[in-house]
Design an enzyme around this catalytic site. Sequence first.
Site, PDB file in Angstrom:
ATOM      1  N   HIS A  20       1.755   2.296   6.065  1.00  0.00           N
ATOM      2  CA  HIS A  20       2.268   3.620   5.705  1.00  0.00           C
ATOM      3  C   HIS A  20       1.536   4.167   4.482  1.00  0.00           C
ATOM      4  O   HIS A  20       1.211   5.340   4.412  1.00  0.00           O
ATOM      5  CB  HIS A  20       3.772   3.544   5.399  1.00  0.00           C
ATOM      6  N   ASP A 117       7.153   9.793   3.101  1.00  0.00           N
ATOM      7  CA  ASP A 117       7.180   8.982   4.314  1.00  0.00           C
ATOM      8  C   ASP A 117       8.499   9.110   5.062  1.00  0.00           C
ATOM      9  O   ASP A 117       9.557   9.335   4.464  1.00  0.00           O
ATOM     10  CB  ASP A 117       6.945   7.514   3.926  1.00  0.00           C
TER      11      ASP A 117
END
Length: 473
Positions: A20, A117
């Site tokens: 990520h 995120d």
Amino acid sequence: MDSKANDYHMLFFPFMAQGHMLPLVDMAKLFGAHGARITILTTPVNASIIRPTIDDSVHLHIISFPSVEFGLPEGCENRIFPLSIDLRKNFYEAVASLCHPFDVVLRDLRPDCVVTDMFLPWTYHVAAARGIPRLVFHGINNFSLCTMDAYERCYSLVGEAESFVLPGLPHRIELLKTQAFDLNKLAGTPMEFLKEIFKEMNEVEPKSYGTVMNSFYELEPEYVDHHREVMGRRVWNVGPVSLCNQDVTYKSARGGEQPTLASECLKWLDKKSRGSVVYICFGSKGLFSVAQLKEIALGLEASNHSFIWVVQNGENYWFPDGYDERIKGRGMVIRGWAPQLLILNHIAVGGFVTHCGWNSSLEGICAGLPMVTWPLFAEQFYNEKLLVEVLQIGMGVGSKVHDVNPETRPIIEAIVVEVAVRNLMGVGEEEDERRRRAKELGEKARRAIEKGGSSHNEIEKLIQELINWRKHV
Ligand code: UDP
């Protein structure tokens, strides 16, 4: 670009896991290259991973991470840190406790927008309370998001069927029940808490300003359209973001600076002929049982091809007797973190055995490589469908069961690994055609981020839209 772009301030806040964090840092750099002023918000250990891959134009803002307060080992600030399954919840709780420091950062830095995120859904509320638009970063592609949405809609109808066709998608996608990324399977396990996070994620995403995707239109046009038109999401495809790392230093330092290993890999690869090496890597969390490692080792050896194999198993290695000696010169085993971008883009590499994490899959696409697909868990089985059935640049090794536990996952035997590698690297009509398609996609990927390319245009459009939005509030 509007002259105001350089006073448009974007704050990027990555989730602390390599799959990520690395792409979101790349994305931040891409927006920076389009003129926006960039801050990346992170914690001390992660800052030390990011720093060697950015230049002075990107500002790193560091907040502390409460590892010890949440019962985690000191320095455990990234999911790459090996954690027992019982402590994983603590990690996510420690991350969520950053809610207040995040608010203080927004108050002090006053960014014009935040890109955070998907695993940080609470950032939506904090940003909204301060009137700041939030863009969601999904580590995955349009195809998988459409597939998950279709799965949600047919879930109650699947019943006892072993396999089912996902309804309403542009292609006929048939899935085994065992391959589905189904959060209901977490019930009663220590990972059940993830269901709550996904629930919150699904609630706030439609309220957020939109979603920025690490993909490009030409790769999955029907699914970008489906994502926008059928699912009704505001989506910008701005990738492949890893292509912002053209410099060898950035390619070798991405995810962890190891200059000696990087130069060793280059020296080793330089001696090999064009397209002769297969690269095998299962991402940052691809652990295997000792029995499976043995099968991979023997399969690679029997394939007779040169290979670089990355093993992330911590101390838990097992290799057949005399293995290192037998593969000497032909095989290189990297224990731990490999400079993946550097390896994939070396001319000597001709094929990639991947776990189908989206970053790795897309990095393989950018490098124009055919792939053997070996999904393990998460949405990796969906990515496999995209690579094998839609794009036709991959072929499955035969992994059929979604299982995060390496000890219970069915074993793929050495002979299967050997045949898969031989097919991947072999010559013949089918193999050449797969290679041709992969190369063509690699070229399209590069064009997407160049001036006038689809992703390049999307970034320009998004920045402009955000600037206009700011004018009207
Ligand atoms: N990666 C790397 N070296 C390694 C393992 C992974 O550089 O030894 C990078 C890889 O290039 C990719 C990311 O880590 O950018 C992994 O993301 P992916 O989505 O492929 O898999 P995950 O680790 O999330 O399962």
